[in-house]
Design a protein around this motif. Structure first.
Motif, mmCIF file in Angstrom:
data_model
loop_
_atom_site.group_PDB
_atom_site.id
_atom_site.type_symbol
_atom_site.label_atom_id
_atom_site.label_comp_id
_atom_site.label_asym_id
_atom_site.label_seq_id
_atom_site.Cartn_x
_atom_site.Cartn_y
_atom_site.Cartn_z
ATOM 1 N N ARG A 675 0.849 -1.195 0.000
ATOM 2 C CA ARG A 675 0.000 0.000 0.000
ATOM 3 C C ARG A 675 0.887 1.249 0.000
ATOM 4 O O ARG A 675 2.012 1.228 0.467
ATOM 5 C CB ARG A 675 -0.919 0.009 1.222
ATOM 6 N N LEU A 677 0.908 5.449 0.966
ATOM 7 C CA LEU A 677 0.266 6.519 1.720
ATOM 8 C C LEU A 677 -0.009 7.696 0.789
ATOM 9 O O LEU A 677 0.815 8.046 -0.053
ATOM 10 C CB LEU A 677 1.172 6.966 2.869
ATOM 11 N N LYS A 699 -3.892 14.224 5.932
ATOM 12 C CA LYS A 699 -3.964 12.788 5.709
ATOM 13 C C LYS A 699 -5.415 12.334 5.828
ATOM 14 O O LYS A 699 -6.198 12.930 6.586
ATOM 15 C CB LYS A 699 -3.089 12.040 6.720
ATOM 16 N N HIS A 729 -6.956 6.007 -3.759
ATOM 17 C CA HIS A 729 -6.083 5.830 -2.596
ATOM 18 C C HIS A 729 -6.664 6.538 -1.375
ATOM 19 O O HIS A 729 -6.671 5.994 -0.263
ATOM 20 C CB HIS A 729 -4.681 6.378 -2.900
ATOM 21 N N TRP A 730 -7.143 7.754 -1.576
ATOM 22 C CA TRP A 730 -7.679 8.540 -0.461
ATOM 23 C C TRP A 730 -8.928 7.878 0.117
ATOM 24 O O TRP A 730 -9.061 7.715 1.338
ATOM 25 C CB TRP A 730 -7.995 9.958 -0.935
ATOM 26 N N THR A 732 -9.987 4.796 -0.102
ATOM 27 C CA THR A 732 -9.721 3.494 0.510
ATOM 28 C C THR A 732 -9.156 3.658 1.923
ATOM 29 O O THR A 732 -9.584 2.989 2.870
ATOM 30 C CB THR A 732 -8.732 2.689 -0.353
ATOM 31 N N GLN A 733 -8.183 4.568 2.079
ATOM 32 C CA GLN A 733 -7.593 4.783 3.405
ATOM 33 C C GLN A 733 -8.589 5.415 4.362
ATOM 34 O O GLN A 733 -8.604 5.089 5.554
ATOM 35 C CB GLN A 733 -6.345 5.660 3.274
ATOM 36 N N ALA A 737 -9.768 3.481 7.817
ATOM 37 C CA ALA A 737 -9.387 4.084 9.093
ATOM 38 C C ALA A 737 -10.540 4.131 10.086
ATOM 39 O O ALA A 737 -10.330 4.449 11.251
ATOM 40 C CB ALA A 737 -8.858 5.498 8.872
ATOM 41 N N TRP A 745 -3.639 -1.751 8.906
ATOM 42 C CA TRP A 745 -3.813 -1.280 7.535
ATOM 43 C C TRP A 745 -2.606 -1.650 6.672
ATOM 44 O O TRP A 745 -2.758 -2.089 5.533
ATOM 45 C CB TRP A 745 -4.023 0.233 7.533
#
Length: 847
Positions: A675, A677, A699, A729-730, A732-733, A737, A745
């Motif tokens: 993954r 960041l 973040k 990406h954003w 999914t994270q 979270a 993660w």
């Protein structure tokens, strides 16, 4: 506090039996413990602390870029000071081989060194301050510019040397250099008693014309004992300070700024009839035998003619170099400001100087008195009235006008424009900064002021910002530390004079001489193959390192003293100076991260809800306890903080950011567990056009990060992507979270949760906080037992602004200790009450 027994903090019926136990408990718990004591005292009405609200006041720290010509000039002056230090050292060896006068000489040298470069830093910001002032006036505001020194002493010295004829504004920086060489360069000659005007017999008359007291009349006047800790470093008085970098070299007895013009003439001399009658004399005590005075030191060996000729030649050459360089040095900042902003008819000057240089229609300059003879006492008051009436829309105040004067947008004044307070010169002491800021922010004002702190992009100037920031952080006036800092008002990043800063400086210096491996990479702004060698050479030139005969390097005295390091850093070439400071900041960040991992980092006051995160109250548990015949209420609050930021909100932040060239979404170059960041980068408002701006980092899981980073550092670890490429990406994270900590993660499992069985909240969007409020001192013993003596023993104060508008303050506690505390409080309470606002996880525990 030993005599304050009636506060009820220790003694019979108090939380602590003795004063010693109270002090020990508070010192062990750090700043949080002291805050808890203050809260309890205010709750009981025994402590009163009032401060004018800063609501509506705006603060902005604006970094002024350095022009290319200024950088070249600065580097040339650095080389001159390096040569100057070598000549001072060589001359001292020739004329003073026993070293009797060296401490005084080097004290004068380093104080002049610091004054010189501070004047250069101020002059670099003058054009930018002029532009800001003109823009503010055009926008319907008025401007107050804060200075500390006026440079009048240098102006009068130049006029005296040139017989009263001047063709241009005087350079204060050049005056500092000339004074140092002329008065303190070791030649072996006795001090000079007079100037050319004295030899002609007109020196005293000329000094009186300039408003200065002749030396003979000064000697006839009674000496006044100054309460200041600083000494007149320009007149050659011997300093008594052990560390020449710990005193203020900008205070001078020959500078009239030290006299408060608001107190002049307020105390007329008493007439003989009004004087009180003398009391009868007491009988004289018998004389006390005094010990004999110590024998005078043996006379020094006479200086040889050859050595005397050599040092005179060096002195002459240095003065010639100063004259050549002086043509490029900037003029006095105060004179330049007044001239660029329209002259004395448009600028209200409230300072302590008696006269000034002004431009004439013929293109020359002339010296004029600011007031007629005998009217100097009321001049600043008159200038203040002109500003408050709106006749003049720009005011310049120095330290002499930083007390006893009101310049706010008063409802009773004709000039009710909003004040824009520009701080061009940061004061030496933070209490003086508070005094000067308070001139434009007072009660009964129509609008709150706008503060703009100008700081050049020169690492050495952070020395002055660090001094002010350290004090202002403790006062809570302009800085709010950690999470309370916003991008426009944060001064905490300038405060490196902390225990972590001292630890980082020690590690940094040891890495530079290869005692330790470099803890962080070398800054990318400087060639890596030359960084350490150039840094060692530069630090030797400013007296922080010394080369040994064997080719190694040794530390000089107080090498790891942060103020001294920043003082001496001023004498390093600009590029290397900024790279060295960035290296120190990187080491400091690494030091803080280690402290956080070890549980040693003191976060101070933790603010929840101040940076856009949503805070919801979950439950409040109230306990009424019987303590020493009185009832005391303690409350345990449970709140939930939503820190994450959705992709839609992130796009709104990006759109509102102003569209700087480097703004956008970035993805990490390295994968971790398959993954990458993703972060959002937005430049600070005052650095949109900078080549390497300081940026805010967002973040998905934790929102705005407390640390600001430079764009080049971000690009070293991340690469920029288009908006649509960053979306998956954003999102999914952000979704993960909600239930997965950062360990799960990236790696699929969490060792912390497997070992302890407790829920890990590292990197979670939602975190739970528990804190005590109310009469916390009444249950201090229970809290003490829960905290223990480990790394987490220090108390932390938490301040909460909930989504429903509720404001709460209390002592933060670890979630794993809450069930035990609830049980003990329930058993000891005479009455309990529970108020729930949302689903409470503690209900699952049966509490």
């Amino acid at each position: 506090m030993a005599y304050m027994q009636r506060l009820g903090l220790w003694g019979k019926g108090a939380p602590f039996p003795t004063l010693e136990e109270f002090l020990g408990a508070v010192q062990q718990r750090g700043v949080g413990g002291m805050e808890i004591v203050a809260m309890d005292m205010k709750r009981r009405g025994v402590y009163l602390a009032r401060q004018l609200s800063f609501n509506g006041v705006t603060f902005r720290v604006e970094e002024v870029p350095l022009a290319r010509d200024f950088v070249q000039l600065y580097d040339d002056t650095v080389q001159l000071w390096v040569d100057l230090r070598d000549r001072f050292s060589s001359a001292s060896e020739l004329v003073d081989p026993e070293g009797r006068q060296r401490k005084t000489m080097w004290g004068q040298f380093w104080s002049a060194h610091q004054r010189f470069f501070k004047y250069l830093c101020i002059s670099a910001k003058v054009p930018h301050a002029v532009r800001l002032a003109k823009d503010a006036v055009k926008a319907g505001k008025c401007v107050v510019i804060g200075l500390q020194s006026t440079g009048e002493a240098r102006t009068l010295d130049q006029m005296e040397e040139q017989g009263g004829e001047l063709n241009e504004f005087v350079s204060t920086a050049k005056g500092v250099l000339q004074t140092l060489i002329e008065k303190h360069f070791p030649t072996g000659d006795p001090p000079r008693d007079g100037s050319l005007l004295d030899l002609l017999g007109i020196g005293d008359e000329w000094r009186r014309e300039l408003g200065r007291t002749p030396p003979r009349e000064q000697a006839a006047q009674p000496a006044l004992v100054s309460s200041s800790s600083s000494s007149d470093e320009e007149d050659g008085q011997q300093t008594t300070h052990d560390d020449d970098d710990d005193f203020n070299p900008f205070r001078m007895d020959d500078d009239d700024d030290e006299t408060d013009p608001w107190l002049r003439g307020k105390r007329p001399a008493a007439s003989p009839s009004s004087r009180p009658a003398k009391k009868p004399a007491m009988p004289a005590a018998p004389p006390v035998p005094m010990p004999p005075p110590p024998p005078p030191p043996p006379p020094s060996a006479p200086v040889s003619a050859e050595s005397s000729a050599q040092v005179r030649q060096w002195k002459h050459e240095l003065l010639q170099r100063v004259d050549a360089l002086g043509k490029r040095l900037p003029a006095n900042a105060l004179d330049e400001l007044i001239d660029a902003l329209g002259g004395p008819t448009r600028v209200a000057e409230m300072t302590g100087r008696k006269g000034r240089l002004v431009s004439t229609p013929e293109g020359t300059v002339q010296y004029e008195y600011r007031a007629r003879e005998g009217a100097a006492d009321s001049l600043n008051v008159q200038e203040k009235e002109r500003f408050m009436k709106g006749d003049k829309l720009v005011a310049i105040i120095s330290e002499a006008a930083s007390s006893g004067i009101s310049l706010q947008a008063d409802r009773r004044a004709l000039n009710q424009r909003r004040r824009v307070h520009l701080t061009l010169e940061l004061p030496w002491a933070a209490d003086r900064a508070i005094q000067q800021f308070g001139r434009t922010h007072r009660s009964n004002q129509v609008s709150s002021p706008e503060y703009v702190l100008l700081i050049s992009k020169l690492a050495g100037e952070h020395r002055f910002a660090a001094t002010v920031a350290k004090r202002l952080e403790s006062l809570g006036a302009l800085t709010h530390g950690d999470r309370r800092a916003t991008e426009s008002r944060d001064l905490s990043r300038f405060n490196i004079d902390t225990k972590y800063g001292r630890e980082a400086l020690d590690e940094c210096m040891k890495a530079l001489i290869e005692m330790l491996p470099p803890p962080v990479p070398i800054p990318s702004s400087y060639p890596s193959d030359r960084f350490f060698s150039d840094a060692r050479r530069a630090l030797c030139n400013v007296g922080l390192l010394s080369a040994t005969p064997h080719g190694a390097f040794a530390f000089e005295k107080d090498f790891n003293n942060v103020p001294k390091f920043l003082n001496r850093l001023l004498g390093v070439h600009v590029t290397l100076q900024n790279a060295l400071f960035q290296f120190l900041l990187d080491v400091l960040e690494s030091t803080i991260q280690r402290a956080k991992q070890d549980g040693r980092f003191d976060l101070g006051i933790l603010d929840l809800g101040a940076n856009g995160e949503r805070v919801d109250r979950v439950a409040t548990y109230r306990f009424v306890l019987e303590r020493h015949g009185c009832q005391a209420q303690v409350e345990l609050h449970h709140v939930r903080c939503e820190r994450g930021i959705s992709f839609a909100n992130a796009c709104d932040v990006l759109q509102q950011g102003g569209g700087a060239r480097g703004d956008g979404f970035y993805i990490a170059e390295k994968e971790r567990g398959g993954r990458r960041l993703v972060v959002l980068v937005v430049a600070l408002s005052g650095q949109k056009h900078s080549v390497n701006p300081l940026c805010c980092v967002y973040k998905p899981a934790t929102g705005l990060q407390p640390r600001r980073e430079h764009l080049t550092d971000i690009k070293g670890r991340f690469r920029r992507v288009e908006l649509e490429d960053g979306r998956p990406h954003w999102e999914t994270q952000w979704e993960a979270a909600a239930s997965h900590c950062m360990h799960r993660w990236f790696t699929g499992h969490c060792k912390r949760q497997m070992v302890s069985g407790e829920r890990c909240e590292l990197g979670l969007r939602t975190r739970s906080f528990y804190f005590l409020s109310g009469a916390v001192l009444s249950v201090w013993a229970d809290v003490e037992r829960l905290l223990g003596d480990g790394p987490s023993a220090r108390m932390q104060l938490v301040r909460v602004k909930a989504a429903d508008g509720t404001k709460l303050v209390g002592c933060n506690l670890a979630p794993r200790r809450i069930p035990i505390l609830l049980q003990r409080l329930s058993e000891a309470a005479v009455r309990t009450q529970t108020e729930k606002f949302d689903e409470d996880p503690l209900a699952k525990l049966g509490l």
